[in-house]
Motif scaffolding. Sequence first.
Motif, mmCIF file in Angstrom:
data_model
loop_
_atom_site.group_PDB
_atom_site.id
_atom_site.type_symbol
_atom_site.label_atom_id
_atom_site.label_comp_id
_atom_site.label_asym_id
_atom_site.label_seq_id
_atom_site.Cartn_x
_atom_site.Cartn_y
_atom_site.Cartn_z
ATOM 1 N N ASP A 1 -23.000 81.643 46.455
ATOM 2 C CA ASP A 1 -23.702 82.790 47.054
ATOM 3 C C ASP A 1 -22.704 83.730 47.727
ATOM 4 O O ASP A 1 -22.795 84.951 47.574
ATOM 5 N N ALA A 2 -21.775 83.174 48.453
ATOM 6 C CA ALA A 2 -20.785 83.987 49.161
ATOM 7 C C ALA A 2 -19.903 84.751 48.175
ATOM 8 O O ALA A 2 -19.592 85.935 48.399
ATOM 9 N N ARG A 3 -19.531 84.105 47.102
ATOM 10 C CA ARG A 3 -18.702 84.784 46.089
ATOM 11 C C ARG A 3 -19.466 85.938 45.444
ATOM 12 O O ARG A 3 -18.884 86.993 45.154
ATOM 13 N N ARG A 4 -20.758 85.736 45.205
ATOM 14 C CA ARG A 4 -21.571 86.826 44.637
ATOM 15 C C ARG A 4 -21.627 88.015 45.599
ATOM 16 O O ARG A 4 -21.601 89.158 45.162
ATOM 17 N N GLU A 5 -21.701 87.730 46.906
ATOM 18 C CA GLU A 5 -21.715 88.807 47.904
ATOM 19 C C GLU A 5 -20.357 89.489 48.000
ATOM 20 O O GLU A 5 -20.285 90.663 48.361
ATOM 21 N N GLY A 6 -19.319 88.736 47.738
ATOM 22 C CA GLY A 6 -17.966 89.308 47.772
ATOM 23 C C GLY A 6 -17.384 89.510 49.158
ATOM 24 O O GLY A 6 -16.402 90.226 49.314
ATOM 25 N N LYS A 7 -17.963 88.885 50.172
ATOM 26 C CA LYS A 7 -17.458 89.036 51.543
ATOM 27 C C LYS A 7 -16.420 87.941 51.819
ATOM 28 O O LYS A 7 -16.763 86.755 51.897
ATOM 29 N N THR A 8 -15.179 88.349 51.967
ATOM 30 C CA THR A 8 -14.070 87.411 52.075
ATOM 31 C C THR A 8 -14.263 86.398 53.201
ATOM 32 O O THR A 8 -14.045 85.197 53.004
ATOM 33 N N GLY A 9 -14.654 86.850 54.371
ATOM 34 C CA GLY A 9 -14.841 85.931 55.504
ATOM 35 C C GLY A 9 -15.887 84.876 55.217
ATOM 36 O O GLY A 9 -15.696 83.691 55.510
ATOM 37 N N ARG A 10 -16.985 85.289 54.626
ATOM 38 C CA ARG A 10 -18.053 84.337 54.296
ATOM 39 C C ARG A 10 -17.600 83.362 53.204
ATOM 40 O O ARG A 10 -17.928 82.181 53.244
ATOM 41 N N ILE A 11 -16.834 83.857 52.240
ATOM 42 C CA ILE A 11 -16.314 82.997 51.177
ATOM 43 C C ILE A 11 -15.406 81.923 51.778
ATOM 44 O O ILE A 11 -15.546 80.734 51.477
ATOM 45 N N LEU A 12 -14.467 82.342 52.621
ATOM 46 C CA LEU A 12 -13.523 81.393 53.223
ATOM 47 C C LEU A 12 -14.245 80.354 54.067
ATOM 48 O O LEU A 12 -13.913 79.159 54.031
ATOM 49 N N PHE A 13 -15.240 80.805 54.829
ATOM 50 C CA PHE A 13 -16.003 79.872 55.657
ATOM 51 C C PHE A 13 -16.743 78.866 54.774
ATOM 52 O O PHE A 13 -16.690 77.657 55.013
ATOM 53 N N ALA A 14 -17.413 79.350 53.748
ATOM 54 C CA ALA A 14 -18.183 78.470 52.861
ATOM 55 C C ALA A 14 -17.258 77.481 52.149
ATOM 56 O O ALA A 14 -17.598 76.307 51.992
ATOM 57 N N GLU A 15 -16.095 77.938 51.709
ATOM 58 C CA GLU A 15 -15.140 77.043 51.049
ATOM 59 C C GLU A 15 -14.645 75.966 52.010
ATOM 60 O O GLU A 15 -14.491 74.805 51.632
ATOM 61 N N GLY A 16 -14.408 76.362 53.258
ATOM 62 C CA GLY A 16 -13.988 75.379 54.264
ATOM 63 C C GLY A 16 -15.060 74.333 54.522
ATOM 64 O O GLY A 16 -14.763 73.140 54.644
ATOM 65 N N MET A 17 -16.304 74.763 54.601
ATOM 66 C CA MET A 17 -17.399 73.818 54.822
ATOM 67 C C MET A 17 -17.587 72.900 53.613
ATOM 68 O O MET A 17 -17.911 71.720 53.762
ATOM 69 N N LEU A 18 -17.340 73.431 52.404
ATOM 70 C CA LEU A 18 -17.410 72.592 51.204
ATOM 71 C C LEU A 18 -16.305 71.528 51.237
ATOM 72 O O LEU A 18 -16.569 70.358 50.952
ATOM 73 N N ARG A 19 -15.089 71.926 51.594
ATOM 74 C CA ARG A 19 -13.993 70.944 51.684
ATOM 75 C C ARG A 19 -14.323 69.859 52.705
ATOM 76 O O ARG A 19 -14.072 68.682 52.473
ATOM 77 N N TYR A 20 -14.916 70.260 53.823
ATOM 78 C CA TYR A 20 -15.272 69.263 54.833
ATOM 79 C C TYR A 20 -16.385 68.342 54.316
ATOM 80 O O TYR A 20 -16.331 67.130 54.514
ATOM 81 N N ALA A 21 -17.371 68.892 53.650
ATOM 82 C CA ALA A 21 -18.460 68.066 53.092
ATOM 83 C C ALA A 21 -17.897 67.070 52.080
ATOM 84 O O ALA A 21 -18.329 65.906 52.029
ATOM 85 N N GLN A 22 -16.917 67.482 51.292
ATOM 86 C CA GLN A 22 -16.276 66.584 50.334
ATOM 87 C C GLN A 22 -15.500 65.470 51.062
ATOM 88 O O GLN A 22 -15.519 64.314 50.630
ATOM 89 N N LEU A 23 -14.852 65.829 52.160
ATOM 90 C CA LEU A 23 -14.138 64.832 52.965
ATOM 91 C C LEU A 23 -15.116 63.800 53.522
ATOM 92 O O LEU A 23 -14.857 62.597 53.470
ATOM 93 N N GLU A 24 -16.255 64.264 54.034
ATOM 94 C CA GLU A 24 -17.267 63.344 54.557
ATOM 95 C C GLU A 24 -17.800 62.428 53.458
ATOM 96 O O GLU A 24 -17.981 61.227 53.694
#
Length: 186
Positions: free
Chosen positions: A47-70
């Motif tokens: 969703d963030a990539r479709r919006e194209g907002k860099t800050g939101r993309i970076l945040f979402a990617e960080g949360m995905l990496r953390y979810a994968q770590l968990e």
Amino acid sequence: RHSEPVREADPQDMDFVEESVELPLLPPPPEPECANKVEQCAAEVEDARREGKTGRILFAEGMLRYAQLELEAARKDQETLVTLFAMQRITVAGVHLLGMPAEMFVQYQNDFERQSRAPVMALGFTNGVHGYVPTAADYPLGGYEVEMAHKFYHTLMFAPECERLIRDKAYDLLNMQYASRVPYMV
């Protein structure tokens, strides 16, 4: 400019010791919950990539990496959820520098300084960083440092009993035989 030359430090005025302590981490949620969180975070990245907002993309990617770590941690033996925490004490001319590889709550510094007979400067981020380390009393209060910050450090959260383990090791490193072992209270 100083008119007098700087004298060399006397080796008798300096000392260094490093010791490590194993700190327990809070366990992740159950594996199915973690797997659902990974799917949810992956969708948020798209969703963030479709919006194209860099800050939101970076945040979402960080949360995905953390979810994968968990999720990875949820699949492991829970007994292995510890991290090695190396602490150093450097003493120069009677002043103790106490190094810890994390962003420590200020209460640790206040306590070490109050109880030590010699000046103590607690330093964070020495030899790495494992995230925030609240006092046990701060966990029930919640907030960013307890609930969110560890995700940005890409690590599981320290367990509340880490305060006692860190204090015990610090008191040993500082040669504080009679330090109060009473935990900090809010």
